[in-house]
Design an enzyme around this catalytic site. Structure first.
Site, PDB file in Angstrom:
ATOM      1  NE  ARG A 134      -3.355   2.482   2.617  1.00 48.05           N
ATOM      2  CZ  ARG A 134      -3.318   3.301   3.658  1.00 48.05           C
ATOM      3  NH1 ARG A 134      -2.715   2.956   4.775  1.00 48.05           N
ATOM      4  NH2 ARG A 134      -3.903   4.481   3.600  1.00 48.05           N
ATOM      5  CG  HIS A 137      -1.122   8.975   3.364  1.00 50.04           C
ATOM      6  ND1 HIS A 137      -1.266   7.638   3.629  1.00 50.04           N
ATOM      7  CD2 HIS A 137      -0.643   9.507   4.508  1.00 50.04           C
ATOM      8  CE1 HIS A 137      -0.888   7.372   4.867  1.00 50.04           C
ATOM      9  NE2 HIS A 137      -0.495   8.495   5.430  1.00 50.04           N
ATOM     10  CD  GLU A 184      -4.470   7.545   9.660  1.00 50.26           C
ATOM     11  OE1 GLU A 184      -3.955   8.610  10.009  1.00 50.26           O
ATOM     12  OE2 GLU A 184      -4.028   6.437  10.007  1.00 50.26           O
ATOM     13  CG  ASN A 234      -4.969   3.327   8.687  1.00 51.77           C
ATOM     14  OD1 ASN A 234      -5.105   2.336   7.978  1.00 51.77           O
ATOM     15  ND2 ASN A 234      -4.538   4.479   8.233  1.00 51.77           N
ATOM     16  CE1 TYR A 284       0.107   2.870  13.510  1.00 52.30           C
ATOM     17  CE2 TYR A 284      -1.940   3.725  12.606  1.00 52.30           C
ATOM     18  CZ  TYR A 284      -0.620   3.334  12.440  1.00 52.30           C
ATOM     19  OH  TYR A 284      -0.033   3.394  11.202  1.00 52.30           O
ATOM     20  CD  GLU A 305      -1.479   3.974   8.014  1.00 59.75           C
ATOM     21  OE1 GLU A 305      -1.203   4.419   9.155  1.00 59.75           O
ATOM     22  OE2 GLU A 305      -1.669   4.692   7.024  1.00 59.75           O
TER      23      GLU A 305
HETATM   24  O1  IFM Z   1       2.757   7.802   9.804  1.00 56.31           O
HETATM   25  C1  IFM Z   1       1.376   7.774  10.005  1.00 56.31           C
HETATM   26  C2  IFM Z   1       0.654   7.544   8.697  1.00 56.31           C
HETATM   27  O2  IFM Z   1       1.001   8.486   7.735  1.00 56.31           O
HETATM   28  C3  IFM Z   1      -0.839   7.621   8.906  1.00 56.31           C
HETATM   29  N1  IFM Z   1      -1.252   6.766   9.993  1.00 56.31           N
HETATM   30  C4  IFM Z   1      -0.520   6.813  11.227  1.00 56.31           C
HETATM   31  C5  IFM Z   1       0.969   6.691  10.962  1.00 56.31           C
HETATM   32  C6  IFM Z   1       1.753   6.765  12.291  1.00 56.31           C
HETATM   33  O3  IFM Z   1       1.536   7.992  12.915  1.00 56.31           O
END
Ligand code: IFM
Length: 468
Positions: free
Chosen positions: A77, A121, A166, A295, A297, A361
C-alpha cells in the site's frame, strides 16, 4: 499462530505514503503540497525536518520493492502524490508523474506484489490550500477530477484503490489543532473540512467507477477503541464525545448515509450541516464501497476534565481528556491494546455486515538502536506486531470479514510533525547513507510469511531475536 491460520488469499502487506518516503520533491514537474510549505514553517516539524529527501524512494523504489519481495508480502500500500499527477491541483496530467507510479506498479507486478494505491495521504496541492483548502467545497470536486485521471491512467496496472487516508487527521490535525499541514486553527469549522473530505471521497468513488468499473475501491479511516475511564455520567459523556468525533463522524455517513446528530450538536455545527450537507451529498458519501480500510493503533480511555488541555483536535469537546491507564505505551505515547482491534472491526461490521474489512495500517514507534554488528533488535515492535496479528486471527475466528493486514510501515520514514525522530519501520533506514536494514521485527514478519529474509534469519544469519 502461523500464516496457515489465515486463508490463502489473505492480503499481507506493508504500507507507506508518498511524502513520507519519496523525496525528490522538485523532480519531474511535481508541484508543492501543503506539507512542503508546512515543514518549512519554523517550529512546525521537530528538528526542522522536511520530506525533501526522506527515504529517497523515488530513486530507490526498485531496491525497496525487492526488499518487500524478500520479506514475502503479497501486497504493498503506497500513496500517489496528487502534485506529481496535477502539479497545481487541477488541469491535465503530468506524464512524468504518472510514469513514476507506472514504473512502481510494474515493478511490484514483476515480483508478484499487488499494488494498493491511496489517492490522498494528506498532501493537498498548495494551490488548492491557497484558495481555501478542505474548508472549500470545490476542493472535493478537484479531488474527484484528480482521482479520475489517476485511475484512468493507471487502472490497467492498479486494481485496488483507497480514496482518502484518515480524514480525521486531515480535518482535525490540519484545521483544528494545527499540528499537521496546513496548520490552521479553525475550531469547529474543521467539521466543514471533514464534510468536504468525505464529499471528495464520494465524488472520487463516482470518478473511479466511471474510469474503471471493475476497480476494487474504498476508503481508509483511523478508528479507536474508546471507553470511559469510569461509570460516572460525566466520563461516559466524555467518551461518547471522543467516540463521536473519532469514529462515528466518519463511519456513520460512509456506512449509514447520515451524520451523528449528537456530534454536530456538541460542536455547534448542526445548522451548518443542515444547510450544507445535503441529501445528495450523503447519497454520494454513502454510495457502495468494495471494502473499508481501518488503521488501528490504540485505545482511548476518556474522562471528563475541567480544563481544555491539548484536546483542540476535538472541537466542542475540549474538556474530554485521555487518561493514562498505566498500560504499556509506544514511543508515541499510544497505549498498546491489541484487543481494541476487534472493537473497531466490530464497529464497522455492525454498520455494514457484508463489507470486507482490511487493516490498512498497524504498527508502532520505538527508539531503535543499531548494534555494533549492524543489527536492529526491536523486541517491543515485534511483540506489538505479533499481538495485533493474533488479534486479526481472533477476529476471523469470531466471524469478522477481515481480508488483509498491512504493517505500518515498510521502513522508517518522515513521521509528520515528529520528522525523522519517530521510527515505525520494520526495516531500519540510515538517513545519512540510505542503507536499509531489516529489523528483528521485519525478520520475524518475513519468517511468519515464509519470506526469504525469514529463511536467512532462520539459518542463523542476522538472527537477533528468539521467537516463541
Ligand atoms: O505515519 C502515520 C501515517 O502516515 C498515517 N497513519 C498513522 C501513521 C503513524 O503515525
Amino acid at each position: 499462530m502461523q500464516r496457515s491460520d489465515f486463508s490463502e488469499d489473505f492480503v499481507w502487506g506493508t504500507a507507506t505514503a508518498a511524502y513520507q518516503i519519496e523525496g525528490a520533491v522538485q523532480e519531474d514537474g511535481r508541484g508543492p503540497s501543503i506539507w512542503d510549505t508546512f515543514s518549512r514553517k519554523p517550529g512546525a516539524v521537530l528538528g526542522g525536518d522536511t520530506g525533501d529527501i526522506a527515504d529517497d524512494h523515488y530513486h530507490r523504489f526498485r531496491e525497496d520493492v525487492a526488499l518487500m519481495a524478500d520479506l514475502g508480502v503479497n501486497a504493498y500500500r503506497f500513496s500517489i502524490a496528487w502534485t506529481r499527477v496535477q502539479p497545481t491541483g487541477s488541469g491535465p496530467a503530468n506524464q512524468a508523474g504518472i510514469d513514476f507510479y507506472r514504473r512502481l506498479a510494474d515493478t511490484l507486478g514483476e515480483h508478484g506484489i499487488t499494488p494498493w494505491a491511496t489517492l490522498y495521504h494528506w498532501d493537498l496541492p498548495q494551490t488548492l490550500e491557497d484558495t481555501g483548502g478542505w474548508l472549500r467545497r470545490d476542493t472535493a470536486l478537484r479531488f474527484a477530477e484528480y482521482a479520475g485521471i489517476a485511475v484512468d491512467r493507471l487502472g490497467d496496472a492498479v486494481s485496488d484503490w483507497i480514496t482518502l487516508n484518515e480524514p480525521w487527521c486531515s480535518a482535525f490535525l490540519g484545521y483544528a489543532s494545527g499540528h499537521h499541514a496546513p496548520g490552521r486553527h479553525e475550531g469547529s469549522r474543521s467539521l466543514h473540512a471533514a464534510h468536504h473530505l468525505l464529499l471528495g471521497h464520494g465524488h472520487a468513488m463516482t470518478a473511479i467507477r466511471a474510469a474503471r468499473p471493475d476497480a476494487n475501491a474504498g476508503i481508509t479511516l483511523n478508528l479507536y477503541s474508546v471507553r470511559p475511564a469510569s461509570g460516572t455520567a460525566e466520563d461516559v459523556d466524555a467518551a461518547r464525545r471522543i467516540d463521536g468525533l473519532s469514529n462515528r463522524l466518519f463511519l456513520d455517513p460512509v456506512l449509514r448515509g447520515q451524520y451523528p446528530q449528537d456530534v454536530l450538536n456538541d460542536a455547534g455545527e448542526a445548522d451548518w450541516f443542515a444547510e450544507n450537507a445535503t441529501a445528495e451529498d450523503l447519497a454520494l458519501i454513502s454510495a457502495p464501497i468494495d471494502f473499508l480500510g481501518i488503521n488501528y493503533y490504540s485505545r482511548h480511555t476518556v474522562a471528563a476534565g475541567s480544563a481544555a488541555t491539548d484536546a483542540s483536535a476535538y472541537p466542542g469537546s475540549e474538556s474530554a481528556v485521555m487518561i493514562d491507564t498505566g498500560a504499556p505505551r509506544t514511543q508515541m505515547g499510544w497505549e498498546i491494546h491489541p484487543h481494541g482491534m476487534l472493537d473497531v472491526l466490530e464497529m464497522a461490521h455492525e454498520r455494514a455486515p457484508e463489507l470486507p474489512l482490511y487493516i490498512t495500517e498497524n504498527g508502532s514507534a520505538y527508539e531503535d538502536e543499531v548494534s555494533e554488528n549492524g543489527n536492529v533488535d526491536d523486541p517491543d515492535r515485534l511483540d506489538y506486531l505479533r499481538a495485533h496479528i493474533d488479534a486479526c486471527r481472533q477476529a476471523i475466528e469470531r466471524g469478522l470479514p477481515l481480508a488483509g493486514y498491512f504493517v505500518w510501515s515498510l521502513m522508517d520514514n518522515f513521521e509528520w510533525a515528529w520528522g525523522y525522530h519517530r521510527r515505525f519501520g520494520i526495516v531500519h533506514v540510515d538517513y545519512d547513507t540510505q542503507v536499509r536494514t531489516p529489523k528483528a521485527s521485519g525478520m520475524w514478519f518475513s519468517r511468519f510469511l515464509g519470506g526469504r529474509i525469514g529463511r536467512r534469519s532462520r539459518e542463523g544469519v542476522d538472527e537477533t531475536v528468539e521467537v516463541a
